[in-house]
Scaffold this active site. Structure first.
Site, PDB file in Angstrom:
ATOM      1  N   SER A 236       0.837  -1.191   0.000  1.00  0.00           N
ATOM      2  CA  SER A 236       0.000   0.000   0.000  1.00  0.00           C
ATOM      3  C   SER A 236       0.875   1.246   0.000  1.00  0.00           C
ATOM      4  O   SER A 236       2.100   1.151   0.094  1.00  0.00           O
ATOM      5  CB  SER A 236      -0.926  -0.010   1.215  1.00  0.00           C
ATOM      6  OG  SER A 236      -0.178   0.333   2.363  1.00  0.00           O
ATOM      7  N   LYS A 237       0.217   2.381  -0.078  1.00  0.00           N
ATOM      8  CA  LYS A 237       0.923   3.659  -0.169  1.00  0.00           C
ATOM      9  C   LYS A 237       1.942   3.870   0.943  1.00  0.00           C
ATOM     10  O   LYS A 237       2.959   4.517   0.749  1.00  0.00           O
ATOM     11  CB  LYS A 237      -0.091   4.806  -0.123  1.00  0.00           C
ATOM     12  CG  LYS A 237      -0.717   5.077  -1.468  1.00  0.00           C
ATOM     13  CD  LYS A 237      -1.029   6.576  -1.578  1.00  0.00           C
ATOM     14  CE  LYS A 237      -1.326   6.978  -2.990  1.00  0.00           C
ATOM     15  NZ  LYS A 237      -2.573   6.437  -3.492  1.00  0.00           N
ATOM     16  N   ARG A 238       1.633   3.322   2.124  1.00  0.00           N
ATOM     17  CA  ARG A 238       2.573   3.600   3.218  1.00  0.00           C
ATOM     18  C   ARG A 238       3.913   2.877   3.051  1.00  0.00           C
ATOM     19  O   ARG A 238       4.872   3.156   3.753  1.00  0.00           O
ATOM     20  CB  ARG A 238       1.930   3.330   4.590  1.00  0.00           C
ATOM     21  CG  ARG A 238       1.788   1.915   4.938  1.00  0.00           C
ATOM     22  CD  ARG A 238       0.819   1.701   6.076  1.00  0.00           C
ATOM     23  NE  ARG A 238       0.308   0.353   5.973  1.00  0.00           N
ATOM     24  CZ  ARG A 238       0.942  -0.720   6.428  1.00  0.00           C
ATOM     25  NH1 ARG A 238       2.085  -0.598   7.051  1.00  0.00           N
ATOM     26  NH2 ARG A 238       0.430  -1.923   6.267  1.00  0.00           N
ATOM     27  N   HIS A 239       3.980   1.932   2.099  1.00  0.00           N
ATOM     28  CA  HIS A 239       5.264   1.283   1.818  1.00  0.00           C
ATOM     29  C   HIS A 239       6.086   2.044   0.804  1.00  0.00           C
ATOM     30  O   HIS A 239       7.203   1.663   0.478  1.00  0.00           O
ATOM     31  CB  HIS A 239       5.039  -0.151   1.310  1.00  0.00           C
ATOM     32  CG  HIS A 239       4.309  -1.005   2.273  1.00  0.00           C
ATOM     33  ND1 HIS A 239       3.045  -1.487   2.024  1.00  0.00           N
ATOM     34  CD2 HIS A 239       4.649  -1.444   3.512  1.00  0.00           C
ATOM     35  CE1 HIS A 239       2.645  -2.206   3.066  1.00  0.00           C
ATOM     36  NE2 HIS A 239       3.588  -2.191   3.973  1.00  0.00           N
ATOM     37  N   GLY A 240       5.516   3.103   0.240  1.00  0.00           N
ATOM     38  CA  GLY A 240       6.258   3.875  -0.761  1.00  0.00           C
ATOM     39  C   GLY A 240       5.413   4.118  -1.987  1.00  0.00           C
ATOM     40  O   GLY A 240       4.183   4.021  -1.936  1.00  0.00           O
TER      41      GLY A 240
END
Ligand code: GLU
Length: 488
Positions: free
Chosen positions: A251-255
């Site tokens: 998801s977005k929080r991984h990059g």
């Protein structure tokens, strides 16, 4: 069209930027079309007007092209089965929905949003399965002229539906667990499900590749094909990407998750293509570097992996290095240019002679470059006429003091002034190589102050090539500036 020519579509909704998962689907679509001599179709599924994101359509087209995935049919290029925007095909969906109504396979539903909401709350409260209760299926008591209505599909209440997935095998779904899906919404627009099925049929799509999140919708799609008496396409539901640590969904929080972001971070399209290609497919051996042309030859659906795959960013970085090193200097310079212009190191447009200079620098940095965005850090001191004089602490090597460093820099100046003006790497080496011994110092203690003086950095390209590319005038000037810093 011969039997083996696949017609494969990529069907994004303009509700966001091109996602890397979508890009992988598009790569597989494109490969199947190319290797079979078939067609890669781009169809824009823009029927959900509430979720439309301005700019996303342009982003999708631009980044598909950036990855080299030109479509044979679709927006801008046209084709025999257009229009390729679903919003321009509303009359078609109306016609087919009417057909189902006439045949008793679909019905008008007049239930208000308020009723549906109450229904859902009641179902949730009673911990029942949430879904439409088929209130209007056999005629609606509320039906009145001018009332808002949708068209729903009469899903069979019994029996099972078989979804044949090329990766996952035959999957059975109980019909009584499926909803009477809306086909046409009250605004006259079709739902994703209905438009998708009608278009895949009319556009003669042979293979549907999409993310596994769509799998639960597929039985209803199959039922729709059956209701029309159409042959369904072959389905392939691709696995999800897992986060780099493999612990959950990416998801977005991984990059970065959009192609645009990877492009802006300085990845090459070749690297992203190769990386995504192998994220869920393998060639059956340990070959890792696979060009697009080779991929067309090698790709096959039976080597696509049904289980989730880890999005290993370090691998993508590795690919980027591999492809950067494979480029001709001129090509690499062209790709670096926009980043340098953005950082204000080269003007836009770039004058030919400055671009030629950039081309000359490429062999010096090519090995060291991991991302195109790193280029500024490697070449800024070449592209600037002047650099700020480095501070004392940087100029003085760890085991040396200021007077010794000053002596080193003066000896360097004296030596370099005597090197012929062309400043050829060979001449530079011949002049500089004996210096440490003469000064009775270690190599590093002589060359580090020189490196720092001319570049302002401790890590640079190779010394002699660097001095040659900088040119005698700038090297002498920067050395003198460093001497002044220490003499102060
Ligand atoms: N419009 C859907 C999406 O945005 C397409 C899914 C499919 O390929 O059927 O992913």
């Amino acid at each position: 069209m011969s039997q083996n020519e696949y017609r494969v579509r990529f069907a994004p909704s303009p509700t966001g930027y091109l996602h890397i998962g979508g890009a992988r689907t598009a790569i597989y679509d494109w490969l199947l079309a190319k290797q079979s001599g078939g067609k890669f179709i781009l169809r824009i599924e823009d029927t959900d007007r509430k979720r439309f994101v301005p700019g996303s359509l342009e982003d999708i087209k631009e980044n598909l092209r950036w990855l080299g995935l030109e479509w044979d049919e679709g927006p801008e290029v046209g084709g025999a089965y257009g229009p390729y925007f679903q919003s321009e095909r509303l009359d078609i969906y109306q016609r087919f929905a009417q057909q189902l109504i006439d045949e008793g396979k679909a019905y008008y539903c007049y239930c208000t949003p308020e009723r549906l909401q109450q229904l859902r709350q009641a179902q949730e409260g009673a911990k029942e399965q949430v879904g439409y209760d088929r209130h209007c299926r056999d005629g609606s008591p509320e039906a009145r002229e001018g009332m808002k209505r949708v068209i729903r599909f009469k899903t069979p209440l019994t029996g099972k539906t078989l979804v044949k997935d090329l990766l996952r095998g035959d999957l059975e779904f109980e019909n009584n667990l499926l909803e009477d899906l809306v086909l046409i919404k009250s605004d006259g627009y079709p739902t994703y499900h209905f438009a998708n099925v009608v278009d895949d049929h009319l556009m003669k799509v042979t293979h549907v590749l999409r993310g596994e999140e769509w799998l639960p919708s597929t039985p209803v799609h199959v039922l729709l094909y059956q209701a029309f008496g159409w042959e369904p396409p072959k389905f392939v539901h691709l696995s999800l990407f897992l986060s780099p640590d493999g612990k959950g969904k990416l998801s977005k929080r991984h990059g970065a998750t959009s192609v645009k972001e990877y492009r802006e971070l300085g990845y090459l399209p070749e690297a992203l293509f190769n990386f995504l290609l192998l994220l869920g497919w393998n060639p059956g051996n340990d070959q890792e570097v696979i060009s697009k042309t080779e991929a067309i030859r090698l790709f096959s659906l039976d080597r696509v992996n049904a289980s989730p795959v880890r999005f290993a960013l370090d691998k993508l970085n590795w690919y980027n290095g591999v492809y950067i090193r494979s480029l001709e200097p001129r090509d690499l310079a062209e790709r670096c240019l926009p980043f340098l212009q953005k950082d204000g190191l080269l003007p836009e447009p770039c004058p030919a002679e400055r671009f030629e200079y950039l081309v000359r620098l490429m062999p010096l940095v090519q090995e060291r470059l991991k991302l195109l965005t790193d280029i500024t850090g490697w070449v800024d001191f070449f592209l600037r006429e002047e650099i700020p004089a480095p501070p004392k602490e940087m100029l003085i090597p760890k085991k040396l003091d200021a007077p010794t460093t000053l002596r080193v820099l003066r000896a360097l100046l004296e030596t370099l002034e005597k090197v012929p003006d062309a400043f050829a790497a060979g001449d530079l080496e011949a002049a500089l190589h004996p210096l440490p011994e003469k000064l009775e110092l270690k190599m590093g203690d002589v060359f580090m102050p020189l490196r720092v003086a001319v570049s302002g950095k401790t890590a640079t390209p190779g010394m002699y090539e660097m001095l040659q590319a900088l040119g005698k005038e700038r090297v002498i000037k920067r050395l003198k500036a460093a001497i002044e810093v220490l003499a102060d």
